[in-house]
Design an enzyme around this catalytic site. Structure first.
Site, PDB file in Angstrom:
ATOM      1  N   LYS B  76       0.846  -1.192   0.000  1.00 35.75           N
ATOM      2  CA  LYS B  76       0.000   0.000   0.000  1.00 35.75           C
ATOM      3  C   LYS B  76       0.887   1.249   0.000  1.00 35.75           C
ATOM      4  CE  LYS B  76      -3.927   1.797   2.733  1.00 35.75           C
ATOM      5  NZ  LYS B  76      -4.758   1.532   3.931  1.00 35.75           N
ATOM      6  N   SER B 151      -9.617   1.582   3.105  1.00 36.80           N
ATOM      7  CA  SER B 151      -8.767   2.331   2.207  1.00 36.80           C
ATOM      8  C   SER B 151      -7.746   1.479   1.460  1.00 36.80           C
ATOM      9  CB  SER B 151      -8.030   3.409   3.003  1.00 36.80           C
ATOM     10  OG  SER B 151      -7.173   2.816   3.951  1.00 36.80           O
ATOM     11  N   SER B 175      -9.754  -0.833   7.252  1.00 35.40           N
ATOM     12  CA  SER B 175      -9.178  -0.618   5.921  1.00 35.40           C
ATOM     13  C   SER B 175      -8.464  -1.812   5.302  1.00 35.40           C
ATOM     14  CB  SER B 175      -8.208   0.569   5.951  1.00 35.40           C
ATOM     15  OG  SER B 175      -8.934   1.774   5.963  1.00 35.40           O
TER      16      SER B 175
END
Lengths: 101, 493
Positions: B76, B151, B175
């Site tokens: 990420k 996210s 997330s």
């Protein structure tokens, strides 16, 4: 409820500016959110100790504060958008005509 | 593609010489070239660096006990790297390259894994759809008209579509677990203090955790084995004795007591098809001898408001550091220093970030601090105690991971959603972060072709039991062997 004036004051604290339209829209949005967050006021928290840290069942680990030699100052300076020699350059800090730092 | 591969299957092929690290890296980039134009999960790629590492690994050779060596991974983009940009999907950091690597990056590299790219997220990890990304929107791997969640939406879509075998995400309020559920993969939010956040761009520091996102439960446990532990940098890390998170995998679950909070099976809060999938999953676990017990988490509904009060307050403080001076974006034409800050932050942050910073500042203001922030911190204590009480009588708590399947992307959605609706969708994931305990999401069904996630919540530092139960469920079902329809028939090696 949070009005446009309050939103603009908060934005000032957070150091960003809002257009008139944004301040209007954000005040509606924030009022709606704050109204929802007020749900927790129903909970009786008398004599409850607040939890501010995520640590589960133990204390944060501590270490000695030992000075270390860093050799990365040049690379660090490369990350700044404006530098002069070994310094980061910024515009004037005071509006006294004496220039920047 | 890596749709039918696990860490172990790739390792076997590498050791036997059936494939090489270079071939695996090429396979990842081929899959990305084919699939990512539709999904847009990646923000940056490092083909040259990855091929160089792969070449070196192939020259050294891969031994039988080097399980991770030569296997590609993507991370990420709120985890800093020296070899690629780290943007947090924000204009504020759109050209930022870190001068150091995050601890988790070192750990992956020490294990011999090859980091091939950086994955999309909501700006500064604030959102549940990956739509607040400044760069672009990512699509759900199962239906490109739907959100991948967030996210860690890029991470979930990349693993689900087989572009990479494994990825890292971060989880502040769901997330990792929510996008894992939306994309039919396995995601773990470990106990707070398990994995170092050194080099992870902070959102809400008392809640943030890094975790693995994988196709299978065993892959996930194996990833946690190389990620946990102290690094001398993150002082919130717990002291965890050397352990093997796969230790209970394959152990029977007969006699284990599974608690189901009645509040999470309420059709007024959770889509009834999702409740049906969860009931079906519970029957499966019961058929393996687990004892299902209804429990109550009376404060569940206060989790979301407590979470948004605390998380936005912490975020408003954490995001003060982005000032345009030492790194990142700096606005032009500023008259004086104050003007640099204001113009930079006005132009650099997106709307969701601004809204959350305003909200957090409001919560921390002198007049509101006691009634809002401190009160929420007290509610947080009570929510933790709710879980503690529940764990006196049960080994694991099972809930749905999300209240619905992945919603449509904004551009396909005719109804404009209110912020409050979006926030309240985090009902089932945020209490876990507030309590600091671990939770695993794994696939447990489909509704209209979109995956559904089952959330297993455990006692602090008891990830092993979650993997045990998750593995038992996974092996008895075939959800993890199903692949997104857009990928069908495209499996090739």
């Amino acid at each position: 409820m949070i009005d446009k004036k309050q939103v603009l004051a908060l934005a000032k604290t957070m150091k960003f500016s809002l257009t008139d339209e944004e301040a209007d829209r954000y005040s509606h949005k924030l009022s709606e959110i704050i109204n929802y967050l007020e749900l927790i006021q129903e909970v009786d928290t008398t004599d409850v100790t607040p939890t501010y840290y995520g640590i589960v069942g133990q204390l944060a680990s501590l270490r000695e504060d030992v000075a270390e030699q860093s050799t990365q100052s040049e690379q660090l300076l490369n990350n700044a958008s404006d530098t002069e020699g070994a310094y980061v350059r910024v515009p004037a800090i005071l509006n006294d005509g004496q220039g920047g730092a | 593609m890596f749709l039918n591969e696990t860490i172990e299957s790739l390792h076997r092929q590498l050791v036997s010489g059936e494939t090489t690290a270079t071939q695996l890296v090429n396979r990842a980039f081929d899959a990305i070239a084919e699939t990512d134009p539709q999904l847009r999960a990646f923000l940056d790629l490092d083909p040259e660096g990855a091929r160089e590492v792969a070449k070196k690994i192939d020259e050294e050779g891969i031994k039988d006990d080097e399980l991770y060596k030569g296997i590609p991974i993507a991370i990420k983009d709120n985890i800093v790297t020296t070899q690629m940009k780290t943007t947090a999907a924000s204009k504020m950091l759109e050209n930022f390259v870190s001068i150091y690597d995050a601890t988790v990056v070192h750990k992956l590299e020490d294990a011999g894994m090859i980091i091939i790219g950086k994955l999309n997220l909501d700006e500064f990890a604030m959102g549940g759809t990956t739509e607040t990304s400044h760069a672009h929107t990512t699509a759900n791997a199962w239906n490109i008209q739907h959100v991948p969640g967030g996210s860690s939406g890029g991470s979930a879509a990349a693993v689900a579509s087989g572009m990479v075998p494994v990825a890292l995400g971060t989880d502040t309020g769901g997330s990792i677990r929510q996008p894992a559920a939306y994309n039919g993969i396995v995601g773990m939010k470990p106990t707070y203090g398990t994995i170092s956040r050194w080099g992870v761009i902070a959102f809400a520091s008392s809640l943030d955790q890094v975790g693995p996102m994988t196709k299978t439960v065993k892959d996930n446990a194996q990833m946690l084995n190389i990620l946990y532990g102290q690094d001398g940098h993150d002082n919130t890390l717990a002291t965890i004795e050397a352990k093997d998170y796969t230790e209970k995998i394959g152990h029977p679950i007969a006699g284990m007591v599974i608690g189901v909070p009645k509040e999470t099976m309420d059709a007024t809060l959770v889509d009834k098809h999702i409740i049906d999938c969860t009931k079906h999953a519970l029957k499966q676990l019961e058929s393996q001898g687990a004892v299902i017990k209804e429990i109550s988490l009376p404060l569940l509904k206060y989790g979301v408001p407590a979470y948004y009060t605390i998380a936005t307050a912490e975020a408003s403080s954490n995001l003060q550091r982005f000032d345009g001076i030492r790194y990142g974006f700096r606005a032009e034409n500023a008259q004086d220093l104050e003007d640099v800050y204001v113009k930079t932050r006005t132009e650099g942050f997106g709307e969701e970030v601004k809204i959350r910073c305003l909200l957090g500042t409001y919560m921390l203001s002198a007049e509101r601090y006691e009634d809002y922030f401190k009160h929420a911190a007290r509610v947080r204590t009570l929510i933790s105690q709710d879980f503690e009480k529940a764990f006196e009588n049960v080994d694991v708590i099972v809930t749905p991971t999300t209240t619905t399947t992945a919603p449509k992307l904004k551009e396909y959605n005719t109804v404009e959603e209110e912020a409050v609706d979006r926030y309240s969708a985090d009902l089932l994931t945020v209490p876990v972060n507030l309590a600091g305990i671990p939770a695993l999401s794994l696939p447990c069904g489909f509704v209209n072709g979109l995956p559904v996630g089952l959330q297993l919540i455990g006692r602090s530092f008891d990830e092993s039991t979650l993997y045990q139960v998750g593995y038992a469920f996974e092996q008895a079902t075939d959800y993890h062997t199903q692949h997104p329809h857009m990928m069908k028939g495209e499996e090739s090696r």
